[in-house]
Design a protein around this motif. Sequence first.
Motif, mmCIF file in Angstrom:
data_model
loop_
_atom_site.group_PDB
_atom_site.id
_atom_site.type_symbol
_atom_site.label_atom_id
_atom_site.label_comp_id
_atom_site.label_asym_id
_atom_site.label_seq_id
_atom_site.Cartn_x
_atom_site.Cartn_y
_atom_site.Cartn_z
ATOM 1 N N GLU A 252 6.345 -0.376 0.528
ATOM 2 C CA GLU A 252 7.474 -1.423 0.402
ATOM 3 C C GLU A 252 7.805 -2.022 -0.838
ATOM 4 O OE1 GLU A 252 5.228 -4.240 3.284
ATOM 5 O OE2 GLU A 252 4.709 -2.192 3.750
ATOM 6 N N SER A 253 8.728 -2.092 -0.834
ATOM 7 C CA SER A 253 8.753 -3.059 -2.150
ATOM 8 C C SER A 253 8.571 -4.370 -1.889
ATOM 9 C CB SER A 253 10.123 -2.723 -2.733
ATOM 10 O OG SER A 253 11.085 -3.255 -1.746
ATOM 11 N N ARG A 254 8.540 -5.262 -2.895
ATOM 12 C CA ARG A 254 7.947 -6.594 -2.760
ATOM 13 C C ARG A 254 8.789 -7.266 -1.402
ATOM 14 N NH1 ARG A 254 5.685 -11.179 -2.523
ATOM 15 N NH2 ARG A 254 6.579 -13.008 -3.739
ATOM 16 N N GLU A 255 8.056 -7.859 -0.630
ATOM 17 C CA GLU A 255 8.730 -8.980 0.418
ATOM 18 C C GLU A 255 8.554 -10.269 -0.185
ATOM 19 O OE1 GLU A 255 6.207 -7.017 2.480
ATOM 20 O OE2 GLU A 255 7.641 -5.312 3.209
ATOM 21 N N ALA A 256 8.969 -11.445 0.386
ATOM 22 C CA ALA A 256 8.989 -12.507 -0.207
ATOM 23 C C ALA A 256 7.646 -13.270 0.273
ATOM 24 C CB ALA A 256 9.829 -13.443 0.710
ATOM 25 N N VAL A 257 6.898 -13.730 -0.623
ATOM 26 C CA VAL A 257 5.726 -14.336 -0.696
ATOM 27 C C VAL A 257 5.638 -15.605 0.732
ATOM 28 C CG1 VAL A 257 3.863 -15.550 -1.521
ATOM 29 C CG2 VAL A 257 5.117 -14.039 -2.761
ATOM 30 N N ASP A 258 4.841 -15.018 1.840
ATOM 31 C CA ASP A 258 4.875 -16.017 2.850
ATOM 32 C C ASP A 258 3.813 -17.174 2.232
ATOM 33 O OD1 ASP A 258 4.914 -13.270 4.944
ATOM 34 O OD2 ASP A 258 6.594 -14.820 4.584
ATOM 35 N N GLY A 259 3.819 -18.201 3.082
ATOM 36 C CA GLY A 259 2.985 -19.277 2.902
ATOM 37 C C GLY A 259 1.582 -18.903 2.996
ATOM 38 N N ASP A 260 1.107 -17.949 3.942
ATOM 39 C CA ASP A 260 -0.277 -17.939 4.071
ATOM 40 C C ASP A 260 -0.688 -16.568 3.391
ATOM 41 O OD1 ASP A 260 0.916 -16.435 5.880
ATOM 42 O OD2 ASP A 260 -0.319 -16.713 7.322
ATOM 43 N N SER A 261 0.125 -15.916 2.591
ATOM 44 C CA SER A 261 0.037 -14.643 1.866
ATOM 45 C C SER A 261 -0.949 -14.745 0.856
ATOM 46 C CB SER A 261 1.271 -14.175 1.659
ATOM 47 O OG SER A 261 1.093 -12.978 0.755
ATOM 48 N N SER B 76 -3.635 8.843 -9.526
ATOM 49 C CA SER B 76 -2.681 9.072 -8.262
ATOM 50 C C SER B 76 -1.371 9.016 -8.515
ATOM 51 C CB SER B 76 -3.390 8.405 -7.170
ATOM 52 O OG SER B 76 -4.868 8.348 -7.031
ATOM 53 N N SER B 77 -0.607 9.771 -7.765
ATOM 54 C CA SER B 77 0.941 9.524 -7.711
ATOM 55 C C SER B 77 1.017 8.505 -6.664
ATOM 56 C CB SER B 77 1.646 10.817 -7.489
ATOM 57 O OG SER B 77 1.101 11.547 -6.091
ATOM 58 N N ALA B 78 2.166 7.908 -6.844
ATOM 59 C CA ALA B 78 2.915 6.807 -5.668
ATOM 60 C C ALA B 78 2.732 7.338 -4.316
ATOM 61 C CB ALA B 78 4.156 6.227 -6.303
ATOM 62 N N PRO B 79 1.923 6.974 -3.461
ATOM 63 C CA PRO B 79 2.134 7.340 -1.962
ATOM 64 C C PRO B 79 3.302 6.435 -1.294
ATOM 65 C CG PRO B 79 0.419 5.436 -2.366
ATOM 66 C CD PRO B 79 0.953 5.764 -3.860
ATOM 67 N N ARG B 80 3.319 6.784 -0.167
ATOM 68 C CA ARG B 80 4.329 6.311 0.716
ATOM 69 C C ARG B 80 3.996 4.992 1.050
ATOM 70 N NH1 ARG B 80 2.816 10.688 3.551
ATOM 71 N NH2 ARG B 80 2.059 9.422 5.072
ATOM 72 N N ARG B 81 5.137 4.162 1.558
ATOM 73 C CA ARG B 81 5.024 2.810 1.849
ATOM 74 C C ARG B 81 4.105 2.600 3.051
ATOM 75 N NH1 ARG B 81 10.335 -0.839 3.763
ATOM 76 N NH2 ARG B 81 9.207 -2.154 4.974
ATOM 77 N N SER B 82 3.114 1.693 2.881
ATOM 78 C CA SER B 82 1.940 1.472 4.021
ATOM 79 C C SER B 82 1.140 2.406 4.030
ATOM 80 C CB SER B 82 2.665 0.941 5.130
ATOM 81 O OG SER B 82 3.528 -0.422 5.066
ATOM 82 N N GLN B 83 0.770 3.366 3.212
ATOM 83 C CA GLN B 83 0.218 4.391 3.473
ATOM 84 C C GLN B 83 -1.071 4.088 2.980
ATOM 85 O OE1 GLN B 83 1.174 7.795 1.309
ATOM 86 N NE2 GLN B 83 -0.670 8.977 1.909
ATOM 87 N N PRO C 77 3.315 -2.931 -5.408
ATOM 88 C CA PRO C 77 4.201 -1.811 -6.092
ATOM 89 C C PRO C 77 4.623 -2.304 -7.492
ATOM 90 C CG PRO C 77 4.943 -2.686 -3.767
ATOM 91 C CD PRO C 77 3.856 -3.589 -4.301
ATOM 92 N N ARG C 78 5.105 -1.156 -8.162
ATOM 93 C CA ARG C 78 5.425 -1.330 -9.692
ATOM 94 C C ARG C 78 4.195 -1.600 -10.552
ATOM 95 N NH1 ARG C 78 9.258 -3.658 -6.951
ATOM 96 N NH2 ARG C 78 8.947 -5.668 -7.627
#
Length: 267
Positions: free
Chosen positions: A85-94, A113-120, A155-156
């Motif tokens: 995933e690319s970065r989501e907004a930081v939640d209050g309890d994250s 390692s090469s970059a894996p799939r999102r959430s993998q 990510p990144r």
Amino acid sequence: MRQRRRERIPVVVQRDVRGRRLAARGLWTGAELVVTLGVVLLLLVAHQLWWTNRQARAEAADTVHALQRDWGEPEEAADPPVAEESREAVDGDSPVVGEKDGGGGGGAGAGASSAPRRSQAYAVLRIPRIGLTAPVAQGISKQGVLDKGYVGHYPRTAQPGGSGNFALAGHRNTHGEPFRHINRLRAGDRITVETRNAVYTYTVDKTLARTQPGDSGVIATVPRSNVKPYVGYRSAGSYLTLTTCTPEFTSRYRLVVWGKLTGVRER
């Protein structure tokens, strides 16, 4: 002269029986509501502090075993995670920190390692000091990664063994709480990251006990706090960063542990 005898007129007080019954019924109903609310709150606390941990730890352990089977390894009788995933907004309890400037480069590097799939889930993190074994998954989303008891890769940032900063986030409380005890880590403690092709060993080097949630410098290619600029590094290297919430059961600040790559073993 004879005084007239005064006669007392009896006063009859009629009690409002119906009103008393209504008041008693209202009190009883209120008491039932309070008790019901208390039970509901206890169930919610039990769900958050016990059930989410049980579910997440079981799923994380199954994922570790699945990775080992996929890699053709004998499954170890490892302890379940002490434990978010690319970065989501930081939640209050994250447990994550801001990434405004933090990604930067993070190339894979030789043998990394090469970059894996999102959430993998693609790696296994082991920290002997705190008895932790947990899968590492790509991304830092709560639903797809952290709430499953996984450790999330920013990510990144660099991949395991790569030059730059291999930065990770995990819950400190609830949902498996894999990073609950990373405050116990000390300089010299060993951390390993296992992938399909290699096992990377990092050695704990520095700790930042408290910083702001938006301190993106801690996950930069050369990690260094933007809030406390005297804490961190000044030269390029291969780093590991662990981030989580602090104090426990709050999300007001972030706790950061840094390590350096000290060994690589090819499979």
